[in-house]
Design a protein around this motif. Structure first.
Motif: not given
Length: 335
Positions: A121, A126, A149, A153, A254
């Motif tokens: 995570y 990701i 988020r 990423c 995460e």
């Protein structure tokens, strides 16, 4: 906590047909309306079905959004995959085809088992999903747009794969390394969710399971400046996500990865690697980023050579609260 969304805009116009040919299952697309889009139409975007593309450790949900940018699963509580499908109206009319997808752990995407170091995570893992999905659709290079988020990423992907990302737009975040290095008493009180979700399992998981609505209402009531940005049916969809133990555990993992691996990777890259593509940074004038950092744009200029941006006069949920301004900014940057 970082919210939610992650758009991909491909360099070509063949992404939609590629999704249909290479993915398993059904194709997800928004239903078209005769009525002009409104702020709530983002939150109420309806979808027909979903398609799963298998990655190394995960099934990522591919979404077709006509000829535009599609949102990814919001990556910070409280968003969920399908309920957060919010195509940007102006970009839909002008942009090339693009798939969007739920990030690992969110919505209908896979939730692989974690490890002691939370590596499955981490943002690096990701981000790797996103590259695999795009390559499976025939796209070696593409543009990225991410919020919260999704933005984390996206910038990690731009650092790890500089030849893949041609333009990067990030909203309402600064890099994780800077978040922790600059943390103080104000941060600990305003961003308490970061510490709460990163606590050892199963503590936060159990607390959320006992009262998922309390957490969702707190986020949707206190983070936006536009108080009606999330209609009741969308709130209900978020509560449903936070009532699913597997989703909640993935979210917590995460944040555990953010405090460990993501931070370590940012620190290893600081001063050694830079984002080489053009970057657009939008932040909320009334949100925590503006309150915590005197010049958040300067922080991003420490990480990239070509950065432009400005504050948007709303709260944290920029796409939901200011869809027209978000569309204008992205069109100007991505076109």
């Amino acid at each position: 906590m970082d919210s939610h969304r992650f758009w991909n805009m491909t360099e070509t116009t063949s992404a939609v047909s590629s999704i249909a040919q290479s993915s398993r299952g059904q194709l997800l697309r928004p239903r078209h309306s005769r009525h002009p889009p409104t702020r709530h139409s983002w939150s109420r975007a309806r979808v027909q079905c979903a398609s799963s593309i298998r990655c190394t450790m995960n099934n990522s949900v591919a979404l077709e959004t006509g000829s535009s940018i599609g949102t990814v699963t919001p990556v910070r509580p409280p968003q969920s995959g399908r309920s957060s499908l919010r195509p940007i109206p102006a970009v839909i009319r002008h942009g090339p085809a693009s798939p969007g997808r739920s990030l690992r752990g969110w919505g209908d995407s896979g939730k692989p088992p974690s490890t002691a170091d939370h590596e499955p995570y981490s943002m690096r893992s990701i981000a790797r999903d996103q590259v695999e999905v795009m390559r499976s659709l025939g796209h070696e290079r593409f543009r990225l747009v991410g919020h919260d988020r999704g933005a984390r990423c996206a910038y990690r992907l731009a650092l790890d794969e500089p030849d893949v990302v041609t333009r990067l737009a990030v909203m309402d975040v600064v890099p994780i390394g800077d978040v922790y290095d600059r943390a103080d008493r104000t941060f600990s009180l305003s961003y308490w969710v970061w510490s709460f979700l990163a606590a050892p399992a199963p503590v936060p998981e159990r607390f959320i399971a006992a009262a998922p609505t309390v957490l969702v209402d707190f986020m949707l009531d206190t983070w936006p400046e536009v108080k009606d940005a999330f209609p009741p049916e969308v709130r209900a969809a978020y509560v449903k996500q936070f009532s699913d133990p597997a989703t909640v555990h993935a979210i917590c993992e995460e944040f555990r990865a953010a405090a460990t691996l993501d931070y370590q990777q940012d620190e290893a890259d600081r001063g050694n690697r830079r984002i080489t593509c053009p970057v657009l940074f939008l932040w909320s004038r009334h949100g925590q980023v503006a309150k915590l950092y005197d010049d958040p744009l300067a922080i991003w200029r420490e990480w990239a050579d070509d950065v432009r941006g400005e504050p948007v006069p709303v709260g944290h949920f920029i796409p939901e609260e200011a869809p027209d301004e978000t569309s204008r900014q992205l069109l100007a940057f991505l076109s």
